[in-house]
Scaffold this active site. Structure first.
Site, mmCIF file in Angstrom:
data_model
loop_
_atom_site.group_PDB
_atom_site.id
_atom_site.type_symbol
_atom_site.label_atom_id
_atom_site.label_comp_id
_atom_site.label_asym_id
_atom_site.label_seq_id
_atom_site.Cartn_x
_atom_site.Cartn_y
_atom_site.Cartn_z
ATOM 1 N N TYR A 126 -22.683 -53.446 -52.626
ATOM 2 C CA TYR A 126 -22.826 -51.994 -52.499
ATOM 3 C C TYR A 126 -24.290 -51.569 -52.359
ATOM 4 O O TYR A 126 -25.179 -52.089 -53.048
ATOM 5 C CB TYR A 126 -22.198 -51.271 -53.704
ATOM 6 C CG TYR A 126 -22.536 -49.794 -53.678
ATOM 7 C CD1 TYR A 126 -21.885 -48.939 -52.782
ATOM 8 C CD2 TYR A 126 -23.547 -49.273 -54.476
ATOM 9 C CE1 TYR A 126 -22.237 -47.600 -52.709
ATOM 10 C CE2 TYR A 126 -23.901 -47.932 -54.405
ATOM 11 C CZ TYR A 126 -23.233 -47.104 -53.513
ATOM 12 O OH TYR A 126 -23.598 -45.784 -53.438
ATOM 13 N N HIS A 143 -37.249 -39.919 -56.925
ATOM 14 C CA HIS A 143 -35.901 -39.779 -56.356
ATOM 15 C C HIS A 143 -35.776 -38.369 -55.781
ATOM 16 O O HIS A 143 -35.112 -37.514 -56.361
ATOM 17 C CB HIS A 143 -34.879 -40.029 -57.481
ATOM 18 C CG HIS A 143 -33.468 -40.170 -57.007
ATOM 19 N ND1 HIS A 143 -32.385 -39.852 -57.793
ATOM 20 C CD2 HIS A 143 -32.961 -40.607 -55.846
ATOM 21 C CE1 HIS A 143 -31.275 -40.090 -57.120
ATOM 22 N NE2 HIS A 143 -31.594 -40.547 -55.941
ATOM 23 N N LYS A 155 -33.092 -48.447 -53.983
ATOM 24 C CA LYS A 155 -33.363 -48.062 -55.373
ATOM 25 C C LYS A 155 -34.166 -49.136 -56.107
ATOM 26 O O LYS A 155 -35.023 -48.822 -56.944
ATOM 27 C CB LYS A 155 -32.059 -47.812 -56.132
ATOM 28 C CG LYS A 155 -31.102 -46.854 -55.457
ATOM 29 C CD LYS A 155 -31.644 -45.466 -55.329
ATOM 30 C CE LYS A 155 -30.493 -44.513 -54.981
ATOM 31 N NZ LYS A 155 -30.968 -43.205 -54.556
ATOM 32 N N ARG A 178 -23.062 -47.937 -57.677
ATOM 33 C CA ARG A 178 -24.039 -48.615 -58.532
ATOM 34 C C ARG A 178 -23.419 -48.883 -59.897
ATOM 35 O O ARG A 178 -22.543 -48.159 -60.359
ATOM 36 C CB ARG A 178 -25.300 -47.748 -58.697
ATOM 37 C CG ARG A 178 -26.219 -47.822 -57.483
ATOM 38 C CD ARG A 178 -27.488 -47.020 -57.686
ATOM 39 N NE ARG A 178 -27.222 -45.611 -57.733
ATOM 40 C CZ ARG A 178 -27.124 -44.883 -58.834
ATOM 41 N NH1 ARG A 178 -27.339 -45.441 -60.024
ATOM 42 N NH2 ARG A 178 -26.845 -43.613 -58.779
ATOM 43 N N SER A 216 -27.976 -38.418 -57.926
ATOM 44 C CA SER A 216 -27.167 -38.899 -56.807
ATOM 45 C C SER A 216 -25.944 -38.005 -56.609
ATOM 46 O O SER A 216 -25.324 -37.572 -57.587
ATOM 47 C CB SER A 216 -26.681 -40.330 -57.089
ATOM 48 O OG SER A 216 -27.781 -41.177 -57.265
ATOM 49 N N ASP A 239 -33.759 -38.900 -49.880
ATOM 50 C CA ASP A 239 -33.452 -39.600 -51.138
ATOM 51 C C ASP A 239 -34.685 -40.039 -51.925
ATOM 52 O O ASP A 239 -34.672 -39.976 -53.146
ATOM 53 C CB ASP A 239 -32.577 -40.820 -50.835
ATOM 54 C CG ASP A 239 -31.892 -41.389 -52.068
ATOM 55 O OD1 ASP A 239 -31.467 -40.592 -52.940
ATOM 56 O OD2 ASP A 239 -31.779 -42.619 -52.185
ATOM 57 N N ARG A 266 -19.659 -43.877 -47.857
ATOM 58 C CA ARG A 266 -21.015 -43.604 -47.355
ATOM 59 C C ARG A 266 -21.114 -43.789 -45.852
ATOM 60 O O ARG A 266 -20.319 -44.494 -45.240
ATOM 61 C CB ARG A 266 -21.990 -44.585 -48.027
ATOM 62 C CG ARG A 266 -22.059 -44.446 -49.560
ATOM 63 C CD ARG A 266 -23.158 -43.530 -49.964
ATOM 64 N NE ARG A 266 -23.120 -43.130 -51.367
ATOM 65 C CZ ARG A 266 -24.131 -42.504 -51.948
ATOM 66 N NH1 ARG A 266 -25.230 -42.229 -51.293
ATOM 67 N NH2 ARG A 266 -24.034 -42.116 -53.218
ATOM 68 N N CYS A 316 -25.612 -34.940 -55.472
ATOM 69 C CA CYS A 316 -25.722 -33.522 -55.833
ATOM 70 C C CYS A 316 -26.236 -32.688 -54.655
ATOM 71 O O CYS A 316 -26.755 -31.591 -54.837
ATOM 72 C CB CYS A 316 -26.638 -33.322 -57.028
ATOM 73 S SG CYS A 316 -25.893 -33.794 -58.593
#
Ligand code: SAT
Ligand code: MN
Length: 587
Positions: free
Chosen positions: A202, A231, A211, A70, A253, A282, A371, A255
């Site tokens: 992406y 989130h 998002k 991002r 993000s 998420d 990813r 973590c």
């Protein structure tokens, strides 16, 4: 034709006039359509088939090398008033932003196919779900949206039905453009329920349901309508008595949300009958139910997870679900054409994420933000209630960040207002999920810093507003799995052993265990945390549960300065709560 479908057709025509595609394809979400698209992408080299014996129907996508995460500095919220976007967002006036974006979109789909993707965020029959339509010129985006959302004819039918009830859908326009970082923007127009994204392929920049819609636009809608778009992962914890309680947890993000959502209980817990059920990893939409509790759905249908670090040891459920029907982005490959990333104990990379012969001197083989995209149903721990139309009731909300020092393993808020302050004060060291420096501590309230579609001051006030008579709100906790000792090593083992902390959290929710009251909140008595057999140094356990008053005085001061940065919009109740803690720390 319903007026909603007419409006959709008009918008598609308008976009086609602007972008001038060669062809327009309406996606129906069928298997035949998916196969055709895959074949097309393989022929174009956008997807590389992986080893069909070990990874049937799995593909690798290599992104442009400057399009791997991002881009927060190019992500804008365009409200008429700058103050409504707040200091937490980059802002541009809507007219200027539309003009800028439309100039980029002009003629950008010449020679390309324009795909129209109707999608539903959340179970197709849930009243909490919301619909959108993404227009894109990227087949890779279509393939990912197919996994991450309920996409196609069923969503289109819902859009038509809801149109009759006056419910709008979110419009997202996306083009990869030339993948030029100099010509890249992700713009949000919350009042128009519109997203325009140009120049990136992406995930968070291009899969607009994720998002952009489910957090930035949805958070804005949620405030207007009295719900929460967060989130957060959602996980069900089943105890040996067969009772399941649901926990929603916010972490920035990269973590470990996916790992926590798919946690495998430590052996002793497993034998005793503990089970963990994954609802989402998420995003969480929560809405107050008639019973006063918060009911949550996962608006997504798949996982877009970080590959590096995913292994049999850290997340066996994830590893197992990645064995088939998965799109990998920017991982490395082995000689036998299997996907590979750092953290896998077996296999040797021969090509790195850019497709070069692997050489350690070039850095990691897989990109640190590489990813996987996979359907949630492929996860062995996927909850049988994950698709319940009414959602699941949330018993506890957990906030967490990456903090090397100061912040204890776990503590509990005194009440809702204190919980909101704890969420608002969250801070974390930055990760590779966004471009920029990694490891810098920044405030990331409720892990929503990059995703809150409006002024954070108003957002905190919105959170506080749920504390109504009759509300049965979740208990609020803060955890820190990332505390390090003086030797620079993590003090807490993390992963499956995090269930030991969740067990204490659920005991507190039930009211079946006492706690140690401190200025910053309720902490476990060391004896109440089941850490026997972990082989932890008792000194480390007490360090993990220690409140360093001097350190916290500084932290509380910084939190005050942070709240001040929202000026008038920061709720007075949070300032008062902060002052109460500052006073208590003096004792
Ligand atoms: O933005 S993504 O959804 O692609 C990944 C993340 O930052 O959580
Ligand atoms: Mn995320």
């Amino acid at each position: 034709m319903s007026s909603q479908l007419e409006a959709l057709n008009r918008w598609v025509d308008e976009v086609a006039r602007l972008t001038q595609p060669d062809r327009i394809v309406w996606c129906d979400g069928s298997d035949a359509e998916a196969r055709q698209l895959n074949d097309l992408m393989v022929a174009r080299g956008d997807l590389i088939p992986l080893n069909a014996n070990t990874h049937p129907n799995c593909f690798l996508h290599r992104s442009s090398k400057s399009d791997v995460a991002r881009v927060e500095h190019l992500t804008l919220v365009c409200t008429p008033e700058r103050e409504d976007a707040g200091p937490n967002n980059h802002w541009m006036a809507p007219a200027e932003a539309h003009a800028k974006m439309d100039a980029l979109f002009a003629g950008c789909m010449k020679g390309r196919t324009m795909y129209v993707i109707p999608y539903c965020m959340g179970p197709i029959d849930s009243p909490i779900s919301r619909c959108g339509v993404e227009i894109t010129d990227s087949p890779y985006v279509v393939a990912n949206m197919r996994i991450m959302t309920r996409m196609g004819s069923a969503a289109l039918a819902r859009i038509e039905r809801e149109g009759a009830q006056g419910k709008p859908f979110v419009k997202g326009l996306h083009s990869i453009g030339e993948l030029d970082p100099e010509r890249r923007f992700i713009m949000h127009f919350p009042e128009e329920l519109t997203i325009k994204s140009f120049g990136s392929g992406y995930g968070g920049n291009a899969l607009l349901g994720k998002k952009c819609h489910a957090l930035r636009i949805a958070s804005y809608q949620a405030r207007r309508e009295g719900w929460l778009a967060e989130h957060m992962l959602i996980v069900g914890i089943e105890n040996p008595k067969g009772e399941t309680k649901y926990v929603a947890a916010a972490f920035p993000s990269a973590c470990g949300k996916t790992n926590l959502a798919m946690l495998i209980p430590p052996e002793g817990y497993r034998k005793a009958g503990w089970k963990v059920w994954t609802v989402g990893d998420d995003i969480c939409w929560m809405t107050p139910g008639a019973d006063g509790r918060l009911w949550a759905i996962n608006p997504e249908a798949g996982f877009f997870g970080v590959a590096p670090g995913t292994s049999q040891k850290t997340n066996p459920n994830a590893l197992a679900m990645l064995g088939h029907d998965t799109i990998f982005t920017n991982v490395a490959v082995t000689a036998d054409n299997n996907p590979w990333w750092e953290g896998l104990p077996d296999g040797t990379p021969v090509k790195d994420w850019q497709g070069r012969d692997y050489q350690p001197g070039n850095g990691p083989a897989a990109h640190p933000n590489s990813r996987f995209t996979v359907a949630a149903k492929q996860c062995a721990s996927f909850s049988p209630h994950a698709e319940d139309a009414k959602g699941v009731p949330i018993s506890a909300i957990v906030f967490g960040g990456r903090r090397e020092s100061l912040v204890p393993l776990v503590f509990q808020a005194r009440d809702w207002t204190h919980g909101v302050l704890i969420g608002a004060a969250m801070a974390s060291e930055t990760t590779a999920a966004a471009t920029g420096a990694v490891g810098v501590v920044r405030r990331d309230p409720m892990a929503m810093k990059p995703f809150c579609g409006y002024n954070y001051g108003d957002y905190f006030a919105h959170w506080l507003s749920f504390d109504q008579p009759g509300a049965k709100l979740p208990q609020v906790f803060h955890v820190n799995w990332f505390r390090k000792g003086s030797d620079g090593k993590f003090l807490w083992p993390g992963f499956g052993d995090n269930l030991r902390v969740l067990e204490w959290i659920l005991k507190r929710v039930e009211g079946s265990t006492a706690a140690h009251d401190t200025a910053i909140g309720h902490l476990p008595h060391a004896a109440d945390l089941d850490v026997a057999g972990l082989g932890l140094d008792p000194h480390h356990v007490s360090e993990l549960l220690h409140v360093d008053a001097e350190g916290w005085k500084r932290e509380i001061g910084e939190i005050g300065a942070y709240l001040d940065s929202y000026g008038e919009r920061a709720p007075a109740a949070l300032h008062r709560e902060r002052e109460r803690i500052a006073e208590a720390l003096k004792d």
